[in-house]
Design a protein around this motif. Structure first.
Motif, PDB file in Angstrom:
ATOM      1  N   SER A   1      38.970  -4.746 -26.444  1.00 36.61           N
ATOM      2  CA  SER A   1      39.643  -4.832 -27.729  1.00 36.61           C
ATOM      3  C   SER A   1      41.124  -5.098 -27.491  1.00 36.61           C
ATOM      4  O   SER A   1      41.612  -4.988 -26.364  1.00 36.61           O
ATOM      5  N   ARG A   2      41.843  -5.467 -28.556  1.00 36.81           N
ATOM      6  CA  ARG A   2      43.278  -5.707 -28.415  1.00 36.81           C
ATOM      7  C   ARG A   2      44.002  -5.269 -29.670  1.00 36.81           C
ATOM      8  O   ARG A   2      43.444  -5.270 -30.771  1.00 36.81           O
ATOM      9  N   ASP A   3      45.260  -4.907 -29.495  1.00 33.01           N
ATOM     10  CA  ASP A   3      46.142  -4.539 -30.585  1.00 33.01           C
ATOM     11  C   ASP A   3      47.381  -5.406 -30.454  1.00 33.01           C
ATOM     12  O   ASP A   3      48.237  -5.154 -29.602  1.00 33.01           O
ATOM     13  N   ASN A   4      47.487  -6.446 -31.285  1.00 28.64           N
ATOM     14  CA  ASN A   4      48.584  -7.399 -31.154  1.00 28.64           C
ATOM     15  C   ASN A   4      49.927  -6.826 -31.599  1.00 28.64           C
ATOM     16  O   ASN A   4      50.971  -7.375 -31.256  1.00 28.64           O
ATOM     17  N   PHE A   5      49.913  -5.742 -32.367  1.00 26.73           N
ATOM     18  CA  PHE A   5      51.161  -5.075 -32.721  1.00 26.73           C
ATOM     19  C   PHE A   5      51.724  -4.290 -31.543  1.00 26.73           C
ATOM     20  O   PHE A   5      52.938  -4.156 -31.416  1.00 26.73           O
ATOM     21  N   LYS A   6      50.846  -3.774 -30.682  1.00 23.98           N
ATOM     22  CA  LYS A   6      51.263  -3.005 -29.512  1.00 23.98           C
ATOM     23  C   LYS A   6      51.301  -3.841 -28.239  1.00 23.98           C
ATOM     24  O   LYS A   6      51.642  -3.325 -27.172  1.00 23.98           O
TER      25      LYS A   6
END
Length: 123
Positions: free
Chosen positions: A71-76
């Motif tokens: 998964s990925r979190d583009n804000f972090k």
């Protein structure tokens, strides 16, 4: 260029879980495809999982399907690999990789590599 740093490796018993994290800097994270590769001692480097730029699509190596989740979190600016039901054969150095493309399962198509984090699974 892009700098990648992996965290979360360690020792775990068979059947246990680990969550790997990869922090990216130096380039817009949302413009990069991300993946995880691994390499065991004496073995070739192999694909584990990849995720596209938006996080809407993923792909996995057959032996980890149903056990691992990328998964990925583009804000972090961070990509994750949740590893459940770990087996001794999962023991390897895990590498976070990035490239300016949609996604790929081939190591030579990725431009940026992290330093790796050791995962050891004991029976």
């Amino acid at each position: 260029q892009v700098q990648l740093v992996e965290f979360g490796g360690g020792l775990v018993q068979a059947g246990g879980s680990l969550r790997l994290s990869c922090a990216a800097s130096g380039r817009a994270f949302s413009g990069l495809a991300m993946a995880w590769f691994r390499q065991a001692p004496g073995k070739e480097r192999e694909f584990v999982a990849t995720i596209n730029r938006s996080g809407s699509s993923t792909s996995y190596e057959a032996s980890v399907k149903g056990r691992f989740t990328i998964s990925r979190d583009n804000f972090k600016n961070t990509v994750y690999l949740q590893m459940n039901s770990l087996k001794p054969e999962d023991t390897a150095v895990y590498y976070c990789v990035a490239a300016n493309l949609a996604w790929s399962v081939e190591a030579n198509q990725y431009t940026y590599w992290g330093q790796g984090t050791q995962v050891t699974v004991s029976s």
